[in-house]
Design a protein around this motif. Structure first.
Motif, short mmCIF file in Angstrom:
data_model
loop_
_atom_site.label_atom_id
_atom_site.label_comp_id
_atom_site.label_asym_id
_atom_site.label_seq_id
_atom_site.Cartn_x
_atom_site.Cartn_y
_atom_site.Cartn_z
N LYS A 201 0.81 -1.23 0.00
CA LYS A 201 0.00 0.00 0.00
C LYS A 201 0.84 1.27 0.00
O LYS A 201 0.31 2.36 -0.23
CB LYS A 201 -0.91 0.00 1.23
N HIS A 202 2.13 1.16 0.29
CA HIS A 202 3.01 2.33 0.41
C HIS A 202 4.29 2.06 -0.38
O HIS A 202 5.32 1.66 0.19
CB HIS A 202 3.33 2.62 1.88
N PRO A 203 4.25 2.28 -1.69
CA PRO A 203 5.37 1.85 -2.55
C PRO A 203 6.67 2.61 -2.32
O PRO A 203 7.71 2.21 -2.86
CB PRO A 203 4.82 2.09 -3.96
N GLU A 204 6.63 3.67 -1.54
CA GLU A 204 7.89 4.37 -1.24
C GLU A 204 8.75 3.58 -0.25
O GLU A 204 9.93 3.90 -0.06
CB GLU A 204 7.60 5.78 -0.71
N TRP A 205 8.17 2.55 0.37
CA TRP A 205 8.91 1.70 1.29
C TRP A 205 9.31 0.40 0.60
O TRP A 205 8.61 -0.08 -0.29
CB TRP A 205 8.06 1.36 2.52
N ARG A 206 10.42 -0.19 1.05
CA ARG A 206 10.85 -1.51 0.58
C ARG A 206 10.93 -2.45 1.78
O ARG A 206 11.03 -2.00 2.92
CB ARG A 206 12.23 -1.46 -0.06
N VAL A 207 10.99 -3.75 1.48
CA VAL A 207 11.17 -4.76 2.54
C VAL A 207 12.66 -5.03 2.70
O VAL A 207 13.38 -5.19 1.72
CB VAL A 207 10.45 -6.07 2.16
N SER A 208 13.12 -5.07 3.95
CA SER A 208 14.47 -5.54 4.26
C SER A 208 14.35 -6.87 4.99
O SER A 208 13.60 -6.98 5.96
CB SER A 208 15.20 -4.52 5.16
N LEU A 209 15.08 -7.86 4.51
CA LEU A 209 15.07 -9.18 5.16
C LEU A 209 16.45 -9.48 5.74
O LEU A 209 17.47 -9.06 5.18
CB LEU A 209 14.69 -10.27 4.16
N GLN A 210 16.46 -10.22 6.84
CA GLN A 210 17.74 -10.61 7.46
C GLN A 210 18.27 -11.86 6.75
O GLN A 210 18.18 -12.97 7.28
CB GLN A 210 17.54 -10.83 8.95
#
Ligand code: SF4
Length: 218
Positions: A201-210
């Motif tokens: 819903k907020h494409p300005e954010w990305r996912v960070s995974l460990q």
């Protein structure tokens, strides 16, 4: 992963310059990949400094909190170990590394032609010279204002929905050009779904995974 052991006592300092003879409490150094954020997958040498007063309940490095539990190492020892590993980047992490003045350590690492990154909650005044600063603010101890002009990326660990509002509050204080990432808290079962839904819903954010945890490396 190659783990490089650092001596648990100070190296002799007689032959070191005053800068290289300065010491810091070191939890560990190791050679691995950067698992998280914009530089995920990069060959990295980590310097984990002792000391943190932020108090995240889900912290996976609680053993780092008390700096007195960890041996003092000279900056010369740390620079030599980092250089020997021949990494793409050197990551100074903790604990909360900005509890210490990082000016001398970073000057000496850069003098050795090393690219220097920082992982910090920003809870203490900024110091040091970095090529990249990962700002990972925590609700448990608000950031010092000096971090907001230094951050290269914002990486917020998300355990509950309340962390998303915190992430937006922090992002609003940064330049729009700063990378913005949400990282699911590893031990919280709902966190991956919360982050996934929010980023859609907020494409300005990305996912960070460990990614280092998925690989089973340090
Ligand atoms: S800031 Fe980092 S080291 Fe300190 S308590 Fe939080 S997660 Fe742990």
């Amino acid at each position: 992963m190659i783990k490089i052991s650092v001596p648990t006592t100070n190296s002799p300092t007689a032959d070191l310059s005053p800068e290289l003879a300065q010491t810091l409490p070191v939890v560990e150094t190791f050679h691995s990949i950067q698992g998280e954020g914009a530089w995920a997958g990069t060959n990295a040498f980590f310097i984990r400094l002792g000391g943190c007063d932020v108090g995240c309940p889900w912290c996976d490095t609680k053993h780092s909190w008390n700096p007195k539990r960890h041996p003092q190492q000279t900056i010369g020892t740390l620079v030599s170990a980092a250089k020997a590993a021949n990494p793409q980047i050197v990551v100074i992490t903790g604990g909360e590394p900005l509890m210490h003045n990082l000016t001398l350590l970073t000057q000496q690492l850069k003098a050795a032609d090393l690219q220097v990154h920082l992982e910090t909650s920003g809870a203490h005044p900024f110091s040091g010279h970095f090529d990249w600063v990962t700002f990972s603010p925590k609700r448990f101890k608000p950031p010092h204002p000096s971090i907001y002009t230094q951050a290269s990326e914002l990486k917020v660990v998300v355990a509950t929905e309340a962390d998303l509002a915190w992430a937006e509050q922090q992002a609003a204080q940064l330049s729009p050009t700063v990378d913005k990432r949400l990282q699911p808290e590893w031990e919280t079962s709902d966190s991956q779904q919360i982050v996934f839904n929010y980023v859609l819903k907020h494409p300005e954010w990305r996912v960070s995974l460990q990614t280092h945890k998925f690989l089973g490396v340090q």
